[in-house]
Design a protein around this motif. Sequence first.
Motif, mmCIF file in Angstrom:
data_model
loop_
_atom_site.group_PDB
_atom_site.id
_atom_site.type_symbol
_atom_site.label_atom_id
_atom_site.label_comp_id
_atom_site.label_asym_id
_atom_site.label_seq_id
_atom_site.Cartn_x
_atom_site.Cartn_y
_atom_site.Cartn_z
ATOM 1 N N UNK A 214 157.608 53.107 -24.962
ATOM 2 C CA UNK A 214 158.815 52.603 -25.374
ATOM 3 C C UNK A 214 158.650 51.870 -26.706
ATOM 4 N N UNK A 215 159.716 51.634 -27.368
ATOM 5 C CA UNK A 215 159.538 51.343 -28.836
ATOM 6 C C UNK A 215 160.001 49.849 -28.859
ATOM 7 N N UNK A 216 159.056 48.813 -29.553
ATOM 8 C CA UNK A 216 159.504 47.470 -29.724
ATOM 9 C C UNK A 216 159.533 47.258 -31.239
ATOM 10 N N UNK A 217 160.285 46.125 -31.630
ATOM 11 C CA UNK A 217 160.221 45.759 -32.786
ATOM 12 C C UNK A 217 160.100 44.310 -33.053
ATOM 13 N N UNK A 218 159.209 43.987 -33.904
ATOM 14 C CA UNK A 218 158.938 42.520 -34.021
ATOM 15 C C UNK A 218 159.656 41.993 -35.059
ATOM 16 N N UNK A 219 158.895 41.081 -35.842
ATOM 17 C CA UNK A 219 159.800 40.592 -36.903
ATOM 18 C C UNK A 219 158.725 40.435 -38.229
ATOM 19 N N UNK A 220 159.536 40.695 -39.454
ATOM 20 C CA UNK A 220 158.718 41.134 -40.677
ATOM 21 C C UNK A 220 158.166 39.543 -41.127
ATOM 22 N N UNK A 221 159.185 38.530 -40.817
ATOM 23 C CA UNK A 221 158.638 37.145 -41.299
ATOM 24 C C UNK A 221 158.217 36.488 -39.894
ATOM 25 N N UNK B 35 151.450 34.077 -34.200
ATOM 26 C CA UNK B 35 151.653 35.414 -33.952
ATOM 27 C C UNK B 35 150.758 36.519 -34.699
ATOM 28 N N UNK B 36 150.654 36.066 -35.919
ATOM 29 C CA UNK B 36 149.903 36.769 -36.675
ATOM 30 C C UNK B 36 148.258 36.664 -36.838
ATOM 31 N N UNK C 153 155.008 33.265 -42.619
ATOM 32 C CA UNK C 153 154.509 34.206 -43.415
ATOM 33 C C UNK C 153 154.997 35.750 -43.421
ATOM 34 N N UNK C 154 154.558 36.341 -44.198
ATOM 35 C CA UNK C 154 154.968 37.919 -44.024
ATOM 36 C C UNK C 154 153.680 38.458 -43.013
ATOM 37 N N UNK C 155 154.297 39.096 -41.934
ATOM 38 C CA UNK C 155 153.397 39.861 -41.354
ATOM 39 C C UNK C 155 152.183 40.678 -41.918
ATOM 40 N N UNK C 156 151.023 40.417 -41.331
ATOM 41 C CA UNK C 156 150.009 41.271 -42.466
ATOM 42 C C UNK C 156 149.669 42.500 -41.497
ATOM 43 N N UNK C 157 150.183 42.381 -40.149
ATOM 44 C CA UNK C 157 149.818 43.459 -39.265
ATOM 45 C C UNK C 157 150.777 43.561 -38.174
ATOM 46 N N UNK C 158 151.025 44.921 -37.623
ATOM 47 C CA UNK C 158 151.793 44.787 -36.425
ATOM 48 C C UNK C 158 151.404 44.353 -35.201
ATOM 49 N N UNK C 159 150.172 43.770 -35.042
ATOM 50 C CA UNK C 159 149.642 43.413 -33.959
ATOM 51 C C UNK C 159 150.369 42.147 -33.176
ATOM 52 N N UNK C 160 151.148 41.627 -34.332
ATOM 53 C CA UNK C 160 152.046 40.545 -33.743
ATOM 54 C C UNK C 160 152.938 40.847 -32.710
ATOM 55 N N UNK D 188 155.687 41.054 -27.277
ATOM 56 C CA UNK D 188 156.021 41.985 -26.064
ATOM 57 C C UNK D 188 155.576 41.023 -24.812
ATOM 58 N N UNK D 189 154.188 40.663 -24.933
ATOM 59 C CA UNK D 189 153.582 40.294 -23.632
ATOM 60 C C UNK D 189 154.202 38.970 -23.451
ATOM 61 N N UNK D 190 154.577 38.223 -24.293
ATOM 62 C CA UNK D 190 155.256 36.918 -24.057
ATOM 63 C C UNK D 190 156.450 37.143 -23.222
#
Length: 339
Positions: free
Chosen positions: A126-133, A138-139, A165-172, A177-179
Amino acid sequence: MDQKIAEIGSQLQKEFEAVKSAEELEQLRIKYMGRKGVVNDLVKSIPTLPVEQRKTAGQLINKLKNDINGKLNNKKPAEESVTTKKKGAGLFDVTLPGKSIPLGNKHPLVKTLDEIKEIFGKLGFEVEYGREIELEYYNFDALNIPANHASRVDFDTFYISDKALLRSQTSTVQIRTMEKRKPPIRIIAPGKVFRPDTVDARHSFMFHQMEGLIVDETVNFGDLKAVLHLFAKAYFGSDIKMRFRPSFFPFTEPSAEVDISCSICKGKGCSVCSYSGWVEILGAGMVDPNVFKAVGYDEEKYTGFAFGMGVERITMLKYGINDVRLFFENDIRFLSQFK
Ligand code: DAH
């Protein structure tokens, strides 16, 4: 009178047969059906006939009229395409090609993102979207990168405030998602990431990553290899090769960096792959138990794998694009090549 009408009838037949263009047809129409045409003359002559002949004459004239109208209508369509190019013909040529309306096309990165989503979608992701800020937590922290951890410099970051911060990786998005969800989890998370890099042919302060995460009770490294192989073959083609090199990421253990055989030179060696025949496309590994602890998952019960790949990178390799800046300059000559 009867005879006259019959003569007109046969004359007319010959003239219609000889018609070659809409113009000639129009002349015939005027000749017979016009205000001063043959038919009208006949009508006008009715009062001059003896009374008992008028009725039949009228009927014959009507029949002639219908006949002419029928002929006029039958002739028209066949003539249309030949004649309407002539000025003033007044007909519309349905066979002329239409005006082409320039259509837009997808940005190459959107095209890649769509393809990625489709390939992983077939594998049940499935597709999940996080936050850019994002928050620092989380980062970094929840990803097993504490404040003083040396690896923080690898994820050089734009800070907005003390903790934001502006996320530096999508690992956030793994953490987000797990939360909010319980295993099993099978997601991809595409999106923008930001790093204070100086812009050149290979670097941009904003680029795209695509994170992947699977968590379940029996996930192992073999599953990771299988999924990434399937992806690479679906995206680059079945003759692509893949290799895993041991590496380190704070949020995975063991970790690997994954290369594909250079799609530009087919592994022979070129400037894109620094003459090695291989190019790195992603980082991956088994989710570190500390990450599971951070989100409150039982790290004894669950295992998982994660990966993060560069979207610009794989797009450049697929299409032989040699400068990352092309994606962001909006030059229509570049963009229009991706139909
Ligand atoms: N986040 C890493 C980076 O930006 C890439 C990465 C490596 C993602 C390993 C992962 C992973 O999920 O398991 O360089």
